[in-house]
Design a protein around this motif. Structure first.
Motif, PDB file in Angstrom:
ATOM      1  N   ALA A 155      43.868-136.645  73.696  1.00 52.24           N
ATOM      2  CA  ALA A 155      44.806-136.715  72.514  1.00 52.24           C
ATOM      3  C   ALA A 155      44.219-137.533  71.462  1.00 52.24           C
ATOM      4  O   ALA A 155      43.031-137.851  71.634  1.00 52.24           O
ATOM      5  N   PRO A 156      44.698-137.406  70.320  1.00 51.25           N
ATOM      6  CA  PRO A 156      44.167-137.585  68.908  1.00 51.25           C
ATOM      7  C   PRO A 156      43.591-139.053  69.043  1.00 51.25           C
ATOM      8  O   PRO A 156      42.352-139.201  68.616  1.00 51.25           O
ATOM      9  N   ASP A 157      44.047-139.996  69.354  1.00 44.89           N
ATOM     10  CA  ASP A 157      43.841-141.524  69.531  1.00 44.89           C
ATOM     11  C   ASP A 157      42.465-141.520  70.481  1.00 44.89           C
ATOM     12  O   ASP A 157      41.502-142.027  69.861  1.00 44.89           O
ATOM     13  N   ALA A 158      42.558-140.892  71.716  1.00 50.81           N
ATOM     14  CA  ALA A 158      41.503-140.974  72.488  1.00 50.81           C
ATOM     15  C   ALA A 158      39.952-140.061  71.947  1.00 50.81           C
ATOM     16  O   ALA A 158      39.159-140.465  72.015  1.00 50.81           O
ATOM     17  N   ALA A 159      40.469-138.916  71.309  1.00 55.00           N
ATOM     18  CA  ALA A 159      39.158-138.196  70.859  1.00 55.00           C
ATOM     19  C   ALA A 159      38.781-139.052  69.446  1.00 55.00           C
ATOM     20  O   ALA A 159      37.355-138.806  69.360  1.00 55.00           O
ATOM     21  N   TYR A 160      39.325-139.535  68.846  1.00 55.32           N
ATOM     22  CA  TYR A 160      39.024-140.387  67.641  1.00 55.32           C
ATOM     23  C   TYR A 160      38.072-141.535  68.176  1.00 55.32           C
ATOM     24  O   TYR A 160      36.988-141.612  67.709  1.00 55.32           O
ATOM     25  N   GLN A 161      38.581-142.257  69.324  1.00 52.71           N
ATOM     26  CA  GLN A 161      37.870-143.313  69.707  1.00 52.71           C
ATOM     27  C   GLN A 161      36.260-142.779  70.192  1.00 52.71           C
ATOM     28  O   GLN A 161      35.512-143.280  69.875  1.00 52.71           O
ATOM     29  N   ARG A 162      36.497-141.674  70.830  1.00 54.03           N
ATOM     30  CA  ARG A 162      35.103-141.229  71.626  1.00 54.03           C
ATOM     31  C   ARG A 162      34.250-140.794  70.403  1.00 54.03           C
ATOM     32  O   ARG A 162      33.108-140.982  70.381  1.00 54.03           O
ATOM     33  N   ALA A 163      34.928-140.139  69.272  1.00 52.83           N
ATOM     34  CA  ALA A 163      33.964-139.700  68.426  1.00 52.83           C
ATOM     35  C   ALA A 163      33.291-141.075  67.588  1.00 52.83           C
ATOM     36  O   ALA A 163      31.948-140.893  67.146  1.00 52.83           O
ATOM     37  N   LEU A 164      34.159-142.003  67.420  1.00 50.77           N
ATOM     38  CA  LEU A 164      33.609-143.248  66.702  1.00 50.77           C
ATOM     39  C   LEU A 164      32.593-143.683  67.559  1.00 50.77           C
ATOM     40  O   LEU A 164      31.488-144.163  67.111  1.00 50.77           O
ATOM     41  N   THR A 165      32.830-143.818  68.934  1.00 49.41           N
ATOM     42  CA  THR A 165      31.678-144.398  69.881  1.00 49.41           C
ATOM     43  C   THR A 165      30.357-143.298  69.827  1.00 49.41           C
ATOM     44  O   THR A 165      29.482-144.131  69.685  1.00 49.41           O
ATOM     45  N   LEU A 166      30.625-142.195  69.858  1.00 46.86           N
ATOM     46  CA  LEU A 166      29.497-141.232  69.519  1.00 46.86           C
ATOM     47  C   LEU A 166      28.585-141.420  68.410  1.00 46.86           C
ATOM     48  O   LEU A 166      27.385-141.402  68.382  1.00 46.86           O
ATOM     49  N   ALA A 167      29.327-141.799  67.080  1.00 40.57           N
ATOM     50  CA  ALA A 167      28.786-141.864  65.985  1.00 40.57           C
ATOM     51  C   ALA A 167      27.781-143.051  65.967  1.00 40.57           C
ATOM     52  O   ALA A 167      26.617-143.275  65.617  1.00 40.57           O
ATOM     53  N   GLN A 168      28.597-144.047  66.436  1.00 39.85           N
ATOM     54  CA  GLN A 168      27.709-145.370  66.569  1.00 39.85           C
ATOM     55  C   GLN A 168      26.394-145.154  67.590  1.00 39.85           C
ATOM     56  O   GLN A 168      25.367-145.826  67.254  1.00 39.85           O
ATOM     57  N   ASP A 169      26.603-144.503  68.616  1.00 36.76           N
ATOM     58  CA  ASP A 169      25.473-144.358  69.580  1.00 36.76           C
ATOM     59  C   ASP A 169      24.522-143.472  68.979  1.00 36.76           C
ATOM     60  O   ASP A 169      23.171-143.726  69.341  1.00 36.76           O
ATOM     61  N   MET A 170      25.050-142.627  68.268  1.00 31.00           N
ATOM     62  CA  MET A 170      23.817-141.751  67.529  1.00 31.00           C
ATOM     63  C   MET A 170      23.253-142.465  66.333  1.00 31.00           C
ATOM     64  O   MET A 170      22.407-142.001  65.752  1.00 31.00           O
ATOM     65  N   GLY A 171      23.591-143.564  66.063  1.00 31.59           N
ATOM     66  CA  GLY A 171      22.891-144.576  65.264  1.00 31.59           C
ATOM     67  C   GLY A 171      23.451-144.460  63.590  1.00 31.59           C
ATOM     68  O   GLY A 171      22.670-144.758  62.627  1.00 31.59           O
TER      69      GLY A 171
END
Length: 241
Positions: A155-171
């Motif tokens: 769902a959009p909320d879950a996809a957004y949160q995963r994208a944000l976490t990935l962006a942070q993990d990628m530095g």
């Protein structure tokens, strides 16, 4: 010539520091990334040649005189000089493929995600954030035909949160994160030279999940050497894991 070994090893040490500054000086805030890159391209080879020459001269003279310590210092200096010349040798023996002369890559070239927070005031930028339109879209399709939106069952909320976490993990440096509109703006930097690429990620609802679009724009240079396309691929691969 009595102290040629010492001179060679000191030159090698100074040279090593100079190379480190070329590669990481921007990260230390000494200059803009393009300055370090320019120094690397113009100064690395002559610097390596000088150090190699001094090292070989010291090695030969001290071997003739049977002065072990001086010969060792000359040998070490010669190795440092040789290391500085490795990029030139590698490029000569195996010329790298020339990247497409574009620096703005988007998963959607018809309606590319727009930057709303990042603007022309971003530090060291000479490239605009305006998309190049059909001409750029055609160039991207020819150079990177695999770059496309990512679809997910999330769902959009879950996809957004995963994208944000990935962006942070990628530095990435998160500049703006809008959970209500499912938008992220960030700045990603290369490990060497510290070049900055501005990134926007947008999550939109789909009938069976979400669609994730991403766009990366390099701040300087006509070509990004394929970095933005590689970052999009990496992001999408990690998202799917």
């Amino acid at each position: 010539m009595k102290h040629i070994g010492k001179i060679a090893i000191v030159a090698a040490m100074i040279g090593a520091v100079c190379v480190a500054l070329m590669l990481f000086g921007a990260r230390l805030g000494l200059w803009q990334p393009i300055t370090g890159f320019g120094l690397y391209r113009s100064a690395l080879t002559p610097l390596g040649a000088v150090i190699l020459g001094l090292g070989l001269l010291a090695l030969a003279l001290h071997l003739i005189r049977k002065e072990t310590a001086g010969a060792v210092m000359g040998g070490v200096a010669a190795l440092v000089g040789t290391a500085c010349l490795v990029p030139l040798a590698a490029a000569t023996l195996n010329p790298p493929m020339r990247a497409a002369p574009i620096h703005d890559i988007s998963t959607d070239t018809v309606n590319p995600p727009r930057f709303e927070v990042l603007d022309a005031s971003r530090a060291g930028a000479s490239n605009t954030l305006d998309h190049g339109g059909p001409e750029l879209a055609a160039a991207q399709a020819a150079a990177y035909p695999d770059i496309a939106p990512l679809t997910t069952a999330l769902a959009p909320d879950a996809a957004y949160q995963r994208a944000l976490t990935l962006a942070q993990d990628m530095g990435w440096e998160i500049v703006a994160a809008d959970s209500s509109r499912h938008r992220i703006e960030a700045t990603a930097r290369t490990p060497v030279f510290y070049f900055a690429d501005d990134v926007v990620v947008v999550v939109t609802p789909q009938d069976t999940g979400s669609r994730i679009d991403m766009r990366g724009v390099s701040r300087v240079g006509r070509s990004d050497q394929g970095v933005n396309a590689a970052r999009i691929r990496d992001f999408q691969h990690r998202f799917g894991q």
